[in-house]
Structures are given as structure tokens and as C-alpha cells.
Design a protein around this motif. Structure first.
Motif, PDB file in Angstrom:
ATOM      1  N   ILE A 215       0.840  -1.197   0.000  1.00 42.89           N
ATOM      2  CA  ILE A 215       0.000   0.000   0.000  1.00 42.89           C
ATOM      3  C   ILE A 215       0.878   1.251   0.000  1.00 42.89           C
ATOM      4  CG2 ILE A 215      -0.246   0.019   2.544  1.00 42.89           C
ATOM      5  CD1 ILE A 215      -3.159   1.072   2.051  1.00 42.89           C
ATOM      6  N   HIS A 216       0.480   2.220  -0.828  1.00 45.71           N
ATOM      7  CA  HIS A 216       1.215   3.480  -0.930  1.00 45.71           C
ATOM      8  C   HIS A 216       0.230   4.593  -1.254  1.00 45.71           C
ATOM      9  CE1 HIS A 216       4.618   6.125  -1.490  1.00 45.71           C
ATOM     10  NE2 HIS A 216       4.196   6.455  -2.703  1.00 45.71           N
ATOM     11  N   GLU A 217       0.250   5.653  -0.424  1.00 42.66           N
ATOM     12  CA  GLU A 217      -0.651   6.806  -0.595  1.00 42.66           C
ATOM     13  C   GLU A 217      -2.100   6.368  -0.752  1.00 42.66           C
ATOM     14  OE1 GLU A 217       1.001   9.052  -3.842  1.00 42.66           O
ATOM     15  OE2 GLU A 217       2.626   9.865  -2.586  1.00 42.66           O
ATOM     16  N   GLY A 218      -2.500   5.382   0.093  1.00 48.29           N
ATOM     17  CA  GLY A 218      -3.899   4.957   0.155  1.00 48.29           C
ATOM     18  C   GLY A 218      -4.338   3.969  -0.898  1.00 48.29           C
ATOM     19  N   LYS A 219      -3.448   3.566  -1.803  1.00 49.96           N
ATOM     20  CA  LYS A 219      -3.793   2.630  -2.873  1.00 49.96           C
ATOM     21  C   LYS A 219      -3.042   1.315  -2.720  1.00 49.96           C
ATOM     22  CE  LYS A 219      -4.890   5.784  -6.697  1.00 49.96           C
ATOM     23  NZ  LYS A 219      -4.481   6.187  -8.071  1.00 49.96           N
ATOM     24  N   ILE A 220      -3.726   0.216  -3.031  1.00 53.02           N
ATOM     25  CA  ILE A 220      -3.057  -1.084  -3.089  1.00 53.02           C
ATOM     26  C   ILE A 220      -2.350  -1.184  -4.436  1.00 53.02           C
ATOM     27  CG2 ILE A 220      -3.352  -3.591  -3.103  1.00 53.02           C
ATOM     28  CD1 ILE A 220      -3.945  -2.511  -0.382  1.00 53.02           C
ATOM     29  N   LEU A 221      -1.023  -1.341  -4.396  1.00 54.31           N
ATOM     30  CA  LEU A 221      -0.232  -1.422  -5.626  1.00 54.31           C
ATOM     31  C   LEU A 221      -0.067  -2.857  -6.107  1.00 54.31           C
ATOM     32  CD1 LEU A 221       2.682   1.073  -4.817  1.00 54.31           C
ATOM     33  CD2 LEU A 221       0.470   1.564  -5.853  1.00 54.31           C
ATOM     34  N   THR A 230      10.612 -12.188  -5.301  1.00 52.06           N
ATOM     35  CA  THR A 230      12.028 -12.394  -4.981  1.00 52.06           C
ATOM     36  C   THR A 230      12.588 -11.250  -4.158  1.00 52.06           C
ATOM     37  OG1 THR A 230      12.271 -13.571  -7.070  1.00 52.06           O
ATOM     38  CG2 THR A 230      14.304 -12.894  -5.963  1.00 52.06           C
ATOM     39  N   ASP A 231      12.389 -10.004  -4.618  1.00 54.85           N
ATOM     40  CA  ASP A 231      12.893  -8.819  -3.918  1.00 54.85           C
ATOM     41  C   ASP A 231      11.765  -7.809  -3.799  1.00 54.85           C
ATOM     42  OD1 ASP A 231      14.081  -6.338  -3.204  1.00 54.85           O
ATOM     43  OD2 ASP A 231      16.019  -7.037  -3.924  1.00 54.85           O
ATOM     44  N   LEU A 232      11.130  -7.800  -2.611  1.00 57.03           N
ATOM     45  CA  LEU A 232       9.946  -6.969  -2.411  1.00 57.03           C
ATOM     46  C   LEU A 232      10.258  -5.487  -2.552  1.00 57.03           C
ATOM     47  CD1 LEU A 232       6.947  -6.872  -1.657  1.00 57.03           C
ATOM     48  CD2 LEU A 232       7.639  -6.686   0.721  1.00 57.03           C
ATOM     49  N   GLU A 233      11.397  -5.061  -2.021  1.00 56.62           N
ATOM     50  CA  GLU A 233      11.727  -3.637  -2.073  1.00 56.62           C
ATOM     51  C   GLU A 233      11.863  -3.164  -3.522  1.00 56.62           C
ATOM     52  OE1 GLU A 233      15.395  -1.011  -0.520  1.00 56.62           O
ATOM     53  OE2 GLU A 233      13.981  -1.659   1.022  1.00 56.62           O
ATOM     54  N   GLU A 234      12.504  -3.972  -4.363  1.00 55.41           N
ATOM     55  CA  GLU A 234      12.652  -3.588  -5.766  1.00 55.41           C
ATOM     56  C   GLU A 234      11.299  -3.559  -6.479  1.00 55.41           C
ATOM     57  OE1 GLU A 234      15.667  -5.679  -7.878  1.00 55.41           O
ATOM     58  OE2 GLU A 234      17.284  -4.961  -6.583  1.00 55.41           O
ATOM     59  N   VAL A 235      10.416  -4.507  -6.153  1.00 54.51           N
ATOM     60  CA  VAL A 235       9.063  -4.519  -6.733  1.00 54.51           C
ATOM     61  C   VAL A 235       8.298  -3.270  -6.302  1.00 54.51           C
ATOM     62  CG1 VAL A 235       6.827  -5.705  -6.706  1.00 54.51           C
ATOM     63  CG2 VAL A 235       8.931  -7.031  -6.918  1.00 54.51           C
ATOM     64  N   PHE A 236       8.402  -2.919  -5.010  1.00 59.95           N
ATOM     65  CA  PHE A 236       7.710  -1.755  -4.464  1.00 59.95           C
ATOM     66  C   PHE A 236       8.184  -0.473  -5.172  1.00 59.95           C
ATOM     67  CE2 PHE A 236       5.733  -0.557  -0.094  1.00 59.95           C
ATOM     68  CZ  PHE A 236       4.871   0.330  -0.731  1.00 59.95           C
ATOM     69  N   ILE A 237       9.506  -0.326  -5.311  1.00 61.35           N
ATOM     70  CA  ILE A 237      10.076   0.853  -5.967  1.00 61.35           C
ATOM     71  C   ILE A 237       9.579   0.952  -7.406  1.00 61.35           C
ATOM     72  CG2 ILE A 237      12.239   1.872  -6.840  1.00 61.35           C
ATOM     73  CD1 ILE A 237      13.574   0.759  -4.267  1.00 61.35           C
ATOM     74  N   GLU A 238       9.541  -0.193  -8.084  1.00 61.49           N
ATOM     75  CA  GLU A 238       9.087  -0.215  -9.482  1.00 61.49           C
ATOM     76  C   GLU A 238       7.618   0.199  -9.579  1.00 61.49           C
ATOM     77  OE1 GLU A 238       9.071  -3.387 -13.192  1.00 61.49           O
ATOM     78  OE2 GLU A 238      10.418  -3.729 -11.491  1.00 61.49           O
ATOM     79  N   LYS A 239       6.789  -0.281  -8.604  1.00 55.07           N
ATOM     80  CA  LYS A 239       5.364   0.056  -8.609  1.00 55.07           C
ATOM     81  C   LYS A 239       5.134   1.545  -8.311  1.00 55.07           C
ATOM     82  CE  LYS A 239       3.352  -3.919  -9.408  1.00 55.07           C
ATOM     83  NZ  LYS A 239       2.397  -4.115 -10.542  1.00 55.07           N
ATOM     84  N   ILE A 240       5.958   2.121  -7.412  1.00 57.88           N
ATOM     85  CA  ILE A 240       5.799   3.529  -7.035  1.00 57.88           C
ATOM     86  C   ILE A 240       6.295   4.455  -8.156  1.00 57.88           C
ATOM     87  CG2 ILE A 240       6.566   5.349  -5.447  1.00 57.88           C
ATOM     88  CD1 ILE A 240       6.716   3.210  -3.252  1.00 57.88           C
ATOM     89  N   THR A 241       7.470   4.142  -8.700  1.00 57.17           N
ATOM     90  CA  THR A 241       8.106   5.060  -9.659  1.00 57.17           C
ATOM     91  C   THR A 241       7.757   4.765 -11.112  1.00 57.17           C
ATOM     92  OG1 THR A 241      10.101   3.677  -9.865  1.00 57.17           O
ATOM     93  CG2 THR A 241      10.072   5.324  -8.101  1.00 57.17           C
TER      94      THR A 241
END
Length: 562
Positions: A215-221, A230-241
Motif C-alpha cells: 500500500i502506498h498513498e492509500g492505494k493497493i499497488l 524475490t525482492d519486495l523492495e525492488e518490486v515496491f520501488i518499481e510500482k511507485i516510480t
């Protein structure tokens, strides 16, 4: 697969929530099934607490519906509350500090009107699982952060609800307490078929959940089984940016000149020894990670290095200056960024920088240079209170390095910050260290520990390990063996088969960690056992040891030989 996992217990359907001008949640939908550990992963301000309070019946959504075991929570909140246990964010926030462990437990019995027979049974089970029985007469206010969270969990679970809602249960507790907390959660899920919905800002906790939603800024990404990522942080960054995250390239650098020297440093508070004969050197341009459980002595040691606390025994030198004898000389050599950022919220970014320049006695400073360096130029006239969390973080860092210190102290600098801001922050730290500033950083994020050149690990005031992340991983293998990961569809039955044979087996969501000094032999043995018991679909292989496991190995070893 276990049939119980198909029964939906929590249903969130198009939930939005607005606070005046702020849209906290934006059309959130997902389901949680029986016996699942479902993690809502995101930074501070993402909407996690708002959503969990709607699930608990504390808040009403602006639109959309929430169902707990088929009950419409908005229409019938009291009926839904009988099914759930809710633990709010904060270290034991639902506890009474002046009451003992037992008195807190008894208070929640009376609050929940739990029949005595059920209460005594549940109380014994929970005290045993949490290992709090020896502390039954200790006031809650005298417990460590990890112990407070365990007591808060007991009070939440006394009536053994079908569903527990945990709002950031491990924030602010050290990695060892987090490790214990997760063992308790998985034991309750396995033995009592409790369903868990929890929120967290720790990316590394995702693999301990069965399923996760980002979740980021109220939305489920993203919503996915944790084992498929495999790498959650990299997936999260890709979804945000919207762009592919760049992996960190670990630098190989030789450090020569010692800038910080600790020689048999101790600190006493009355009879209590907070720091116990700690010795090490930190080199010019090196990034040293300072890790340890809550109460290990990290903050005390940092305060002695900064000259804030007097040294009881031993010596500390900063760039050759004795902290004991030349305290005022070291203050211009160091920069300090606290966890709370130490900014003036009603001043702009530029006004904060000018204030700190005055405190450091800096005249005719070119503020544009540092604003550009930390990508803050476009925010210079914005009030700090109106800035996103990551921009505030960079502003605090700008204030800490304004006078170009030789040594920079960072106290949990990325706590609660989103992955994009965390990644950008570490890029900045690397750049600062390349300019030959020595950086000492304390953190509870185990993935961040691996960004450091070396790690100093403390426990009970002593230095229990010192080395590069790679060196400490090799030593961890010597302590507990290599790490095997086992994946299987039928994870409940698999655990029942293997746990008596491998008591140290650890459940991570739907996969297992097993330590072994003879990994190839252990792989063959487990494969044979599972095949004989009718479990044919599984995968077992040796994997890199996560730093969480390394941390636990060294802490447990130091406890054994204490």
C-alpha cells in the motif's frame, strides 16, 4: 492445499476514507482467508492504520464496505468485535504501566468478561508461548520493548479470537524480539488456526506472511503470495516510480586511517554497566552499522562518542582528540541526525539550514550548494511540517552535514520511510562516505545492515561481533550451520512431520528455514522422510543467510556464554 485456507474471514470491498482534504484510502479491496497471515506492507502515512481501525470498527469508511466473518462491521461493530482481537500501534499502548504483568492480564479478563476456566487455560498457554511467566510480578512499565509487545499480544489474545489485527506490532522493537514475536504468531496460526492481519513498514517481514498487499498513498499497488516475490523492495520501488529499480552495487574499498578509536570503553549508571569494555576502530570514509537488541548499549555508546555522556572507563578518540579531555574540539568534527530528525516544523527548509548554520558558527554559507547536493532546492521555501517524510529526512541530513563533519552519526535514520526514499537516502550516504566522511548508523532494518562496510553487533553492553556482512555470514554458518529453505504446498502437514525431528525448524509463511552443518545430507534425509510420508510436491535448497538469522545467531551465542 489445506481446505481451511479457502474460507474468507475478512473482506474489504472498495473502501475509501477521507479526512477533510486528505484522502487516506482510495478504493481498497482484498480478502483474507482462514488461517492466513496477511501483511499490509507500506511506509508511514500510506493508510495502514486507517484501514486496520476500519476493520476493528473504530472508524467508519467514507465509502465501501468491510465484512468480518460475514458481519458488516459498519452496521454491527459490536458483534464483529467479539470475533477479533485488536492490538494498536505503539509499544504496549494498550497496557497500564503501573500494573504488573498479571494485573494487566486480569484487567483484560474482566474487560472481556472471559469465564474463569477458559481464562486460566488461555492465560497458561499464552504465558508459556511468550516466555513471560518468570516476569508475572514485574510492572509493565519496567519491561523491555519486546516484552511489552508480548504482554500486549497476550492481552489481545486472552479470549483466543478467530482473527487478530496487529498494527505495526514490531515497529520499535529490536530484531531478536521481532524474531520471537513472529515465532509466536506462526505457532498460534498453526495450533489454534487463528487468522492474522497485520501492518508493517519492514519489507523483510513480508516473507514471514502467507500473502501480502503493498500500500502506498492509500492505494493497493500489488497483492500476491509472498513466496512469489524475490525482492519486495525492488518490486515496491518499481510500482511507485514506474521504472525498474537499480540494485545496489556493493563497493570494494580499502580503508586505512582510523578516525574513531574506542579503547576499552565502559559506562556505569550506578551499579548497572550499560557499556562494557568496548574496543574497535572506524576508518576514514567507512560506513559502520551499529546493531543490537533494545538495551544493548548502542545509544549510550554513541552518546559517549559525541561527548554527550561522560565516559566511566577507557578512552574514545575522534580524529586524535580525546573525548574525555578535549570535548569542545570534537563537536565541530561530528554531525548527528536523530531518529526524530530534530527539525523545526514551522520553519522552511532554508530557515532550518540557516538556524543550524548559526548554531555551528558558520558564516557566509553557500546554501544552494548543499540544497542541490541533496536535491532539496525546489523545497527550500516549503515549511517542514508540509513536507513528505523522505524530504524531511533529507533536510535533517542536510542540517547534520552543514559544517562538513569528519564523522556523521545516524540514529535509525530511515524508520518508517518508504522504499524509494530509503534507497535514495542510502545513495546519499554512499556519496557522503566517498567524500571521506566516516558514517556510523544504527538501524533495525536488517536489509540495511548489508549496505554497511562493516557491522558492530552489541548485546548487554558488550561488543559480540565485528566484521563485514560477508564475514559475519560465514561465522553464522559456523555457529548454526548452512541455511536450507523448504517450500511445499502442504506446509501444515510438513511441519507436523519435521518439527519433532528438527526442533529448530522455523516457519516463514508457507516455507521453512532449517539450519544444518551437513546441508547435502540433511536435504537427502528430509526428501526421504517427506516422500515416505506421502508428500511428493516440495523443493529444498541451500540459500543465502538473511541478516536477521545472522543477528539472532550472534545474540544467542553471546547469551549462551554470558
Amino acid at each position: 492445499m489445506d481446505k481451511t485456507l479457502n474460507q474468507v474471514l475478512i473482506e474489504v470491498d472498495g473502501v475509501s476514507k477521507r479526512y477533510k482534504k486528505t484522502q487516506a484510502l482510495k478504493g481498497v479491496s482484498f480478502q483474507v482467508k482462514k488461517g492466513e497471515v496477511f501483511g499490509l506492507i507500506g511506509p508511514d502515512g500510506a493508510g495502514k492504520t486507517t484501514l486496520i481501525q476500519i476493520l476493528a470498527g473504530i472508524l467508519n469508511p467514507s465509502s465501501g464496505k468491510v465484512f468480518i466473518k460475514g458481519i458488516d462491521v459498519q452496521k454491527n461493530p459490536e458483534k464483529a468485535k467479539n470475533i477479533i482481537g485488536y492490538m494498536p500501534q505503539g509499544l504496549g499502548l494498550n497496557l497500564y504501566d503501573t500494573l504488573t504483568v498479571e494485573e494487566n492480564i486480569n484487567f483484560f479478563r474482566d474487560l472481556r468478561l472471559i469465564p474463569e476456566k477458559i481464562f486460566q487455560k488461555n492465560k497458561e498457554i499464552l504465558l508459556e508461548i511468550t516466555r513471560l511467566k518468570p516476569f508475572i510480578d514485574r510492572p509493565a512499565g519496567a519491561l523491555s520493548g519486546g516484552m511489552r509487545q508480548k504482554l500486549a499480544l497476550i492481552c489481545t489474545l486472552l479470549h483466543l479470537p478467530d482473527i487478530i489485527l496487529l498494527d505495526e506490532p514490531t515497529t520499535g522493537v529490536d530484531p531478536l524480539s521481532r524474531y520471537d514475536f513472529w515465532k509466536i504468531i506462526h505457532q498460534l496460526v498453526r495450533e489454534k488456526e487463528i487468522t492474522v492481519f497485520l501492518t508493517t513498514s519492514y519489507m523483510d517481514e513480508a516473507e514471514r506472511c502467507h500473502r501480502i498487499a503493498l500500500i502506498h498513498e492509500g492505494k493497493i499497488l500489488l497483492e500476491e503470495d509472498s513466496e512469489k516475490i524475490t525482492d519486495l523492495e525492488e518490486v515496491f520501488i518499481e510500482k511507485i516510480t514506474g521504472t525498474k529499480a537499480q540494485s545496489f552495487i556493493k563497493r570494494k574499498k580499502t580503508f586505512k586511517e582510523a578516525v574513531v578509536v574506542c579503547e576499552k570503553v565502559s559506562k556505569f549508571f550506578g551499579r548497572f554497566k550499560a557499556v562494557d569494555r568496548v574496543s574497535f576502530e572506524i576508518k576514514k570514509g567507512e560506513i559502520l552499522g551499529l546493531l543490537g537488541p533494545n538495551g544493548a548499549g548502542k545509544t549510550t555508546l554513541i552518546k559517549m562518542m559525541c561527548g554527550i555522556l561522560d565516559i566511566s572507563e577507557g578512552e574514545i578518540y575522534i580524529k586524535g582528540f580525546s573525548v574525555k579531555k578535549e570535548k569542545t574540539k570534537i563537536w565541530n568534527q561530528i554531525g548527528y541526525m536523530s531518529q526524530r530528525f530534530s527539525l523545526y516544523r514551522d520553519l522552511t527548509v532554508l530557515e532550518n539550514l540557516k538556524l543550524y548554520a548559526g548554531l555551528y558558527g558558520i558564516k557566509n554559507k553557500n546554501f544552494k550548494e548543499i540544497l542541490e547536493k541533496l536535491e532539496l532546492l525546489e523545497f527550500k521555501d516549503r515549511l517542514v511540517k508540509d513536507l513528505p517524510f523522505g524530504i524531511r529526512q533529507r533536510t535533517a541530513l542536510a542540517c547534520a552535514i552543514l559544517h562538513k563533519p569528519s564523522v556523521l552519526f545516524l540514529d535509525e535514520p530511515t524508520s518508517g520511510v518508504d522504499p524509494v526514499a530509503r534507497r535514495a537516502f542510502w545513495e546519499t550516504i554512499y556519496n557522503i562516505s566517498e567524500e571521506e566522511t566516516t558514517v556510523i548508523v544504527s538501524t533495525h532494518y536488517m536489509d540495511e545492515a548489508e549496505n554497511c562496510d562493516r557491522i558492530a553487533l552489541m548485546n548487554h553492553g558488550k561488543l559480540v561481533a565485528l566484521g563485514t556482512p560477508e564475514e559475519l555470514k560465514k561465522k553464522s554458518e559456523k555457529i548454526s550451520g548452512a541455511l536450507l529453505q523448504l517450500k511445499t504446498v502442504d506446509f501444515r502437514k510438513t511441519y507436523e512431520i519435521l518439527e519433532p525431528l528438527f526442533p529448530e525448524i522455523t516457519l516463514y509463511g508457507r516455507k521453512f528455514f532449517i539450519r544444518s552443518f551437513k546441508p547435502e545430507d540433511t536435504k537427502k534425509e528430509i526428501s526421504k522422510i517427506l516422500t515416505q510420508r506421502g508428500i511428493l510436491s516440495f523443493e529444498i535448497y541451500k540459500r543465502d543467510i538473511p541478516f536477521q538469522e545472522v543477528f539472532v545467531d550472534f545474540i544467542k551465542k553471546s547469551e549462551t556464554y554470558a
